[in-house]
Write an enzyme that holds these catalytic residues in place. Structure first.
Site, short mmCIF file in Angstrom:
data_model
loop_
_atom_site.label_atom_id
_atom_site.label_comp_id
_atom_site.label_asym_id
_atom_site.label_seq_id
_atom_site.Cartn_x
_atom_site.Cartn_y
_atom_site.Cartn_z
N SER A 76 0.62 -1.40 -0.19
CA SER A 76 -0.28 -0.49 0.02
C SER A 76 0.34 1.53 -0.16
O SER A 76 0.51 2.30 -0.34
CB SER A 76 -0.94 -0.36 1.10
OG SER A 76 -2.34 -0.39 1.09
N LYS A 79 0.47 3.52 -3.57
CA LYS A 79 -0.44 4.21 -3.49
C LYS A 79 -0.10 5.75 -3.69
O LYS A 79 -0.53 6.87 -3.80
CB LYS A 79 -1.67 4.33 -2.13
CG LYS A 79 -2.02 2.59 -2.20
CD LYS A 79 -3.20 2.22 -1.08
CE LYS A 79 -3.51 0.51 -1.38
NZ LYS A 79 -4.42 0.53 -0.28
N TYR A 201 -2.16 -1.96 -10.75
CA TYR A 201 -2.18 -1.60 -9.04
C TYR A 201 -1.41 -3.09 -8.48
O TYR A 201 -0.66 -2.18 -7.45
CB TYR A 201 -3.24 -2.04 -8.26
CG TYR A 201 -3.98 -2.00 -7.06
CD1 TYR A 201 -3.36 -0.63 -6.26
CD2 TYR A 201 -4.22 -2.94 -6.56
CE1 TYR A 201 -3.63 -0.61 -5.39
CE2 TYR A 201 -3.89 -2.74 -5.35
CZ TYR A 201 -3.91 -2.45 -4.79
OH TYR A 201 -4.48 -2.09 -3.42
N VAL A 271 0.59 -3.46 3.63
CA VAL A 271 0.17 -4.50 4.80
C VAL A 271 2.17 -5.81 4.96
O VAL A 271 1.58 -6.75 5.07
CB VAL A 271 -0.93 -5.69 3.97
CG1 VAL A 271 -2.33 -5.25 4.50
CG2 VAL A 271 -0.66 -6.19 2.92
N1 GLU Z 1 -1.47 -5.27 -2.14
C1 GLU Z 1 -2.17 -5.56 -1.32
C2 GLU Z 1 -3.67 -5.18 -1.35
O1 GLU Z 1 -4.42 -4.75 -2.52
C3 GLU Z 1 -2.34 -3.83 -0.09
C4 GLU Z 1 -2.88 -4.14 0.78
C5 GLU Z 1 -1.90 -2.51 1.78
O2 GLU Z 1 -1.04 -2.95 1.68
O3 GLU Z 1 -2.75 -2.47 2.71
O4 GLU Z 1 -4.84 -6.09 -0.71
#
Ligand code: GLU
Length: 324
Positions: A76, A79, A201, A271
């Site tokens: 994440s 992002k 993504y 995560v």
């Molecule tokens: N690739 C993970 C998902 O989309 C990232 C989630 C995260 O790190 O919060 O669920």
């Protein structure tokens, strides 16, 4: 902006930073609470004992302790940077029509959109991040991926790669994210081919970095978008305030309010067990430790940042000064 009184003390006395992070590493090494993220099968295979802390100042000093060379996928945390690129590609007004800036108070993977506008709430939750990534320009999937990778290169100062196992693992199990993308397609929030947007993504989540890279990226945001080691401008400085504002209000999942209250600096976790925090005009901080609490934040990462914030007087609204 942080309290200038604190800023002066930290600049004059920068070597104590190493002492502080060494102490924190030693103190929290024995904290073994938390569980590994397991909904992406590959992430459950990570060594839970890995632990590193790194600080990079805006004048390019690096302080690190622990497994700071260990690579992990940034999940994440990506992002934040994809949001910056989407802002550069389309400008603030257009991006706001696609993704809001309102905290949700819900889990990062909640399947919710704003009732009225049908926008995802913010770019730091999965739905908002998928919509953001779908905005990245490029003639086809390869060019879009290359633009993303090149953006990460500017932030950290060297090439980055996607971990194919983690990408494939998430791609074949990410049904929840796929469901969100379909919902957004239904409401016209995503125009692009959905599978292509999801692939990009999942790829950005699977970009590999180490703790030092993460701290350099945070320091780049702290340094008005210019990488403090290479001097390269990674993102247009006009968008730093947009990026840091959403990090501050939405960056720590449904712990964002408490984080802002207690720790008081813009941050983003993933995560993977990484947390990246930005002290504007001063430094970038990164902690990596994979075991997560129930909200998805690194257990040791939260503790380290909380104590660092208190000891260095980093809370943006704190007037009482640094304790080192
Ligand atoms: N690739 C993970 C998902 O989309 C990232 C989630 C995260 O790190 O919060 O669920």
């Amino acid at each position: 902006m942080s309290n200038p009184e604190n800023q002066e003390k930290i600049e004059i006395n920068s070597s104590p930073l190493l002492k502080v992070i060494n102490e924190l590493h030693l103190k929290y090494k024995s904290l073994t609470e938390g569980t590994l993220a397991n909904y992406i099968p590959e992430l459950a295979k990570v060594n839970p004992d890995l632990f590193s802390i790194c600080i990079v100042t805006v004048d390019g000093q690096i302080y690190e302790v622990g497994d700071s060379q260990q690579l992990f996928t940034i999940q994440s945390i990506s992002k934040v940077f994809a949001y910056g690129l989407a802002l550069e590609d389309h400008g603030r007004d257009y991006v706001l029509t696609r993704v809001g800036v309102e905290p949700t108070g819900e889990a990062f993977n909640a399947i919710i959109l704003d009732e009225q506008s049908k926008r995802p709430y913010n770019p730091m939750v999965n739905a908002g991040a998928i919509a953001t990534t779908s905005l990245i320009k490029g003639a086809g999937a390869t060019e879009r991926l290359n633009r993303l990778l090149d953006m990460f290169r500017r932030y950290i100062g060297h090439d980055v790669f996607v971990d194919i196992s983690v990408f494939t693992s998430e791609r074949s199990t990410g049904h929840r994210n796929r469901a969100m993308a379909h919902l957004m397609l239904n409401f016209g929030m995503i125009n692009q081919n959905i599978e292509e947007a999801l692939d990009l993504y999942f790829q950005q989540c699977a970009v590999m970095m180490n703790c030092r890279d993460l701290a350099v990226m945070a320091a780049t945001l702290a340094n008005r978008g210019a990488n403090p080691i290479t001097g390269e401008q990674a993102v247009d400085k006009r968008y730093i305030k947009d990026i840091l504002s959403v990090m501050y209000t939405c960056g720590m999942y449904n712990f964002a309010g408490e984080w802002a209250y207690k720790i008081g600096i813009p941050a983003k976790s993933g995560v993977c067990g990484g947390i990246m925090a930005v002290v504007p005009h001063q430094m970038g901080i990164a902690v990596f430790s994979p075991p997560l609490d129930s909200r998805g934040n690194s257990v040791r990462g939260v503790k380290v940042c909380e104590e660092l914030s208190q000891r260095l007087g980093l809370h943006l609204f704190d007037c009482s000064g640094s304790q080192i």
